[in-house]
Design a protein around this motif. Structure first.
Motif, PDB file in Angstrom:
ATOM      1  N   GLN A 144       0.834  -1.215   0.000  1.00  0.00           N
ATOM      2  CA  GLN A 144       0.000   0.000   0.000  1.00  0.00           C
ATOM      3  C   GLN A 144       0.861   1.254   0.000  1.00  0.00           C
ATOM      4  O   GLN A 144       0.839   2.049   0.942  1.00  0.00           O
ATOM      5  CB  GLN A 144      -0.917   0.001   1.217  1.00  0.00           C
ATOM      6  N   PHE A 145       1.630   1.409  -1.044  1.00  0.00           N
ATOM      7  CA  PHE A 145       2.598   2.495  -1.131  1.00  0.00           C
ATOM      8  C   PHE A 145       2.011   3.883  -0.878  1.00  0.00           C
ATOM      9  O   PHE A 145       2.701   4.776  -0.432  1.00  0.00           O
ATOM     10  CB  PHE A 145       3.260   2.480  -2.525  1.00  0.00           C
ATOM     11  N   GLU A 146       0.712   4.024  -1.185  1.00  0.00           N
ATOM     12  CA  GLU A 146       0.173   5.385  -1.105  1.00  0.00           C
ATOM     13  C   GLU A 146       0.083   5.926   0.329  1.00  0.00           C
ATOM     14  O   GLU A 146       0.059   7.132   0.538  1.00  0.00           O
ATOM     15  CB  GLU A 146      -1.149   5.529  -1.858  1.00  0.00           C
ATOM     16  N   LYS A 147       0.116   5.042   1.320  1.00  0.00           N
ATOM     17  CA  LYS A 147      -0.132   5.568   2.671  1.00  0.00           C
ATOM     18  C   LYS A 147       1.090   6.161   3.380  1.00  0.00           C
ATOM     19  O   LYS A 147       0.961   6.731   4.456  1.00  0.00           O
ATOM     20  CB  LYS A 147      -0.790   4.493   3.541  1.00  0.00           C
ATOM     21  N   TYR A 148       2.254   6.063   2.765  1.00  0.00           N
ATOM     22  CA  TYR A 148       3.451   6.566   3.444  1.00  0.00           C
ATOM     23  C   TYR A 148       3.831   7.969   2.972  1.00  0.00           C
ATOM     24  O   TYR A 148       3.631   8.321   1.819  1.00  0.00           O
ATOM     25  CB  TYR A 148       4.627   5.609   3.206  1.00  0.00           C
ATOM     26  N   ASP A 149       4.408   8.727   3.887  1.00  0.00           N
ATOM     27  CA  ASP A 149       4.863  10.071   3.531  1.00  0.00           C
ATOM     28  C   ASP A 149       6.137  10.012   2.711  1.00  0.00           C
ATOM     29  O   ASP A 149       6.348  10.825   1.819  1.00  0.00           O
ATOM     30  CB  ASP A 149       5.082  10.906   4.795  1.00  0.00           C
ATOM     31  N   PHE A 150       7.019   9.095   3.046  1.00  0.00           N
ATOM     32  CA  PHE A 150       8.209   8.875   2.229  1.00  0.00           C
ATOM     33  C   PHE A 150       8.788   7.503   2.556  1.00  0.00           C
ATOM     34  O   PHE A 150       8.335   6.829   3.494  1.00  0.00           O
ATOM     35  CB  PHE A 150       9.261   9.978   2.432  1.00  0.00           C
ATOM     36  N   PHE A 151       9.768   7.106   1.774  1.00  0.00           N
ATOM     37  CA  PHE A 151      10.385   5.777   1.926  1.00  0.00           C
ATOM     38  C   PHE A 151      11.858   5.897   2.255  1.00  0.00           C
ATOM     39  O   PHE A 151      12.556   6.746   1.683  1.00  0.00           O
ATOM     40  CB  PHE A 151      10.264   4.992   0.608  1.00  0.00           C
ATOM     41  N   LEU A 152      12.306   5.049   3.136  1.00  0.00           N
ATOM     42  CA  LEU A 152      13.738   4.892   3.346  1.00  0.00           C
ATOM     43  C   LEU A 152      14.106   3.527   2.793  1.00  0.00           C
ATOM     44  O   LEU A 152      13.570   2.510   3.243  1.00  0.00           O
ATOM     45  CB  LEU A 152      14.074   4.965   4.845  1.00  0.00           C
ATOM     46  N   ILE A 153      14.967   3.517   1.791  1.00  0.00           N
ATOM     47  CA  ILE A 153      15.436   2.239   1.260  1.00  0.00           C
ATOM     48  C   ILE A 153      16.758   1.932   1.941  1.00  0.00           C
ATOM     49  O   ILE A 153      17.702   2.718   1.851  1.00  0.00           O
ATOM     50  CB  ILE A 153      15.652   2.300  -0.263  1.00  0.00           C
ATOM     51  N   ILE A 154      16.797   0.812   2.646  1.00  0.00           N
ATOM     52  CA  ILE A 154      18.026   0.473   3.369  1.00  0.00           C
ATOM     53  C   ILE A 154      18.742  -0.651   2.640  1.00  0.00           C
ATOM     54  O   ILE A 154      18.141  -1.671   2.297  1.00  0.00           O
ATOM     55  CB  ILE A 154      17.705   0.081   4.825  1.00  0.00           C
ATOM     56  N   SER A 155      20.017  -0.433   2.406  1.00  0.00           N
ATOM     57  CA  SER A 155      20.783  -1.394   1.637  1.00  0.00           C
ATOM     58  C   SER A 155      22.180  -1.538   2.246  1.00  0.00           C
ATOM     59  O   SER A 155      22.791  -0.543   2.627  1.00  0.00           O
ATOM     60  CB  SER A 155      20.888  -0.871   0.202  1.00  0.00           C
ATOM     61  N   ASP A 156      22.648  -2.772   2.363  1.00  0.00           N
ATOM     62  CA  ASP A 156      24.006  -2.923   2.894  1.00  0.00           C
ATOM     63  C   ASP A 156      24.997  -3.310   1.797  1.00  0.00           C
ATOM     64  O   ASP A 156      26.181  -3.536   2.051  1.00  0.00           O
ATOM     65  CB  ASP A 156      24.049  -3.910   4.071  1.00  0.00           C
ATOM     66  N   ARG A 157      24.488  -3.377   0.589  1.00  0.00           N
ATOM     67  CA  ARG A 157      25.303  -3.676  -0.582  1.00  0.00           C
ATOM     68  C   ARG A 157      24.344  -3.502  -1.734  1.00  0.00           C
ATOM     69  O   ARG A 157      23.262  -4.082  -1.720  1.00  0.00           O
ATOM     70  CB  ARG A 157      25.797  -5.131  -0.520  1.00  0.00           C
ATOM     71  N   PHE A 158      24.697  -2.666  -2.708  1.00  0.00           N
ATOM     72  CA  PHE A 158      23.706  -2.341  -3.727  1.00  0.00           C
ATOM     73  C   PHE A 158      23.249  -3.572  -4.493  1.00  0.00           C
ATOM     74  O   PHE A 158      24.039  -4.362  -4.966  1.00  0.00           O
ATOM     75  CB  PHE A 158      24.244  -1.303  -4.705  1.00  0.00           C
ATOM     76  N   LYS A 159      21.940  -3.727  -4.592  1.00  0.00           N
ATOM     77  CA  LYS A 159      21.400  -4.867  -5.333  1.00  0.00           C
ATOM     78  C   LYS A 159      20.357  -4.392  -6.336  1.00  0.00           C
ATOM     79  O   LYS A 159      19.772  -3.324  -6.176  1.00  0.00           O
ATOM     80  CB  LYS A 159      20.747  -5.859  -4.357  1.00  0.00           C
ATOM     81  N   GLU A 160      20.136  -5.216  -7.322  1.00  0.00           N
ATOM     82  CA  GLU A 160      19.181  -4.895  -8.380  1.00  0.00           C
ATOM     83  C   GLU A 160      17.813  -4.530  -7.791  1.00  0.00           C
ATOM     84  O   GLU A 160      17.147  -3.601  -8.261  1.00  0.00           O
ATOM     85  CB  GLU A 160      19.063  -6.106  -9.325  1.00  0.00           C
ATOM     86  N   ASN A 161      17.413  -5.251  -6.763  1.00  0.00           N
ATOM     87  CA  ASN A 161      16.106  -4.985  -6.159  1.00  0.00           C
ATOM     88  C   ASN A 161      15.999  -3.586  -5.569  1.00  0.00           C
ATOM     89  O   ASN A 161      14.913  -3.011  -5.518  1.00  0.00           O
ATOM     90  CB  ASN A 161      15.815  -6.010  -5.054  1.00  0.00           C
ATOM     91  N   ASP A 162      17.124  -3.053  -5.093  1.00  0.00           N
ATOM     92  CA  ASP A 162      17.104  -1.690  -4.554  1.00  0.00           C
ATOM     93  C   ASP A 162      16.699  -0.714  -5.649  1.00  0.00           C
ATOM     94  O   ASP A 162      15.921   0.219  -5.430  1.00  0.00           O
ATOM     95  CB  ASP A 162      18.493  -1.313  -4.008  1.00  0.00           C
TER      96      ASP A 162
END
Ligand SMILES: Nc1nc2c(ncn2[C@@H]2O[C@H](COP(=O)(O)OP(=O)(O)O)[C@@H](O)[C@H]2O)c(=O)[nH]1
Ligand SMILES: [Mg+2]
Length: 369
Positions: free
Chosen positions: A114-132
């Protein structure tokens, strides 16, 4: 001109409006922003990157504390889990299931979360991956903001040598991979110690990009990672004083002697209570701080007497007369005015004095730490 009408003029001037009616409306809105506006933060990324650890650190909790998110476990839920901020309940951090687990394709993930309900997103990554990248793109496509966090930089630095070199290498790598999305900034963070790397840069960026009415929730809830951060919080509350003074009703157009003091005190007390927690003055915060800097003596710092009362009283539980007593004990000027209607200027002075007491106390605690 009577002193009362000049007082009202002063209040209107401070609100930046031209009529009392509009000043009151604006003050009410401002107070609503300060106390009630919600902030929903989605914390996402692959499993094991440190989402839960970050959420705990932001909330001033450690693994195993009551209400803390479980860390170091393989995620089993497929639903976002909400974590309310312990002292700013209008701020909620959502621990999203790891993207890229076999349960989701990128498309079903977006829908399910339900992406619409958030004010913003923090994408946390410990090594860059395609999914990021996929995730960032999906968020952008939905006209939402994301902020890219490279986590666990403490261990990268620890294991690989020269800090400056490592950090710029990590940053370059992330930036290179995200370039296509308009060169978004990358924040290098350690949830083991938010004050060590670029958490404050993240907060500054959020604070400059969030809509005006959402900033209060953010600034109240962020942990105090430096003196500068504390000063930002203090100045936010300072700027809201005019509104609290007007909204607390201290500006009755026609003063009614003996008017119940109760309606005023709820806002004034709420204001102080919010300051108290935002400045980290509650016992729990001080205890955590003393552990973090390894100074047990912080816990026995003698609090100004009225602070203790504030700590023990919840605004909502406390009766009006107790609140009145508290305020009288805190700022002598109220003692004289309690029987009559408080004027705008008196309420403003009361708020200013109270804020100064709380701010100085917080500065003192931080200095000792
Ligand atoms: N050194 C270090 N370890 C971290 C950091 N953040 C998380 N971890 C560790 O990484 C593992 C996975 O963290 P967790 O928060 O459970 O990841 P999640 O699956 O994304 O929620 C745990 O063992 C954490 O202790 C960090 O900033 N620094
Ligand atoms: Mg987790």
């Amino acid at each position: 001109m009577s002193s009362q009408s000049s007082d009202i003029k002063r209040a209107i001037r401070m609100s930046g409006e031209f009529t009392l009616k509009r000043a009151k409306k604006k003050a009410q809105e401002q107070i609503d922003h300060l106390f009630n506006v919600s902030l929903h933060v989605a914390v996402t990324g692959e499993t094991g990157t440190g989402k839960s650890t970050f959420i705990n650190a932001y909330r001033g909790l450690r693994h195993g504390d009551e209400g803390a998110a479980e860390t170091g476990v393989t995620e089993t839920t497929t639903e976002p889990t909400p974590y309310e901020h312990p002292t700013v309940p209008n701020v909620v951090l959502w621990d999203l299931p790891g993207v890229g687990s076999i349960k989701f394709t990128a498309k079903t993930y977006v829908k399910k979360m339900q992406f619409e309900k958030y004010d913003f997103f923090l994408i946390i990554s410990d090594r860059f991956k395609e999914n990021d990248f996929m995730l960032a793109k999906a968020i952008q496509k939905r006209k939402k903001k994301f902020y890219f966090i490279r986590s666990k930089v403490d261990s990268a630095v620890q294991h690989e040598g020269d800090e400056g070199t490592i950090l710029s290498k990590i940053r370059k790598d992330c930036q290179e991979n995200l370039k296509e999305l308009g060169n978004p900034p990358v924040f290098l963070i350690s949830s083991k110690d938010l004050s060590a790397f670029e958490f404050e840069e993240l907060v500054s960026t959020l604070n400059s990009e969030l809509p005006e009415h959402k900033k209060y929730a953010l600034l109240q809830s962020v942990p105090i990672t430096s003196v500068a951060m504390l000063e930002k919080k203090i100045s936010m509350f300072k700027k809201a004083i005019w509104a609290a003074a007007i909204a607390s009703g201290g500006i009755a157009a026609v003063p009614v002697p003996g008017l119940s003091f109760a309606c005023d005190t709820v806002i004034v007390m709420s204001f102080f209570t919010r300051c108290y927690y935002a400045f980290g003055l509650d016992d729990r915060s001080i205890e955590k701080l003393s552990e973090r800097v390894n100074k047990p003596e912080l816990k026995s710092l003698k609090k100004a007497p009225h602070l203790k009362e504030l700590a023990e009283s919840s605004v909502l539980r406390m009766g009006a007369s107790a609140a009145g007593e508290f305020l009288c004990s805190m700022v002598p000027v109220v003692g004289n005015a309690a029987a009559a209607t408080m004027s705008f200027s008196m309420t403003r002075d009361l708020l200013e004095n109270g804020l100064t007491v709380l701010a100085d106390e917080a500065r003192m605690v931080l200095k000792e730490a």
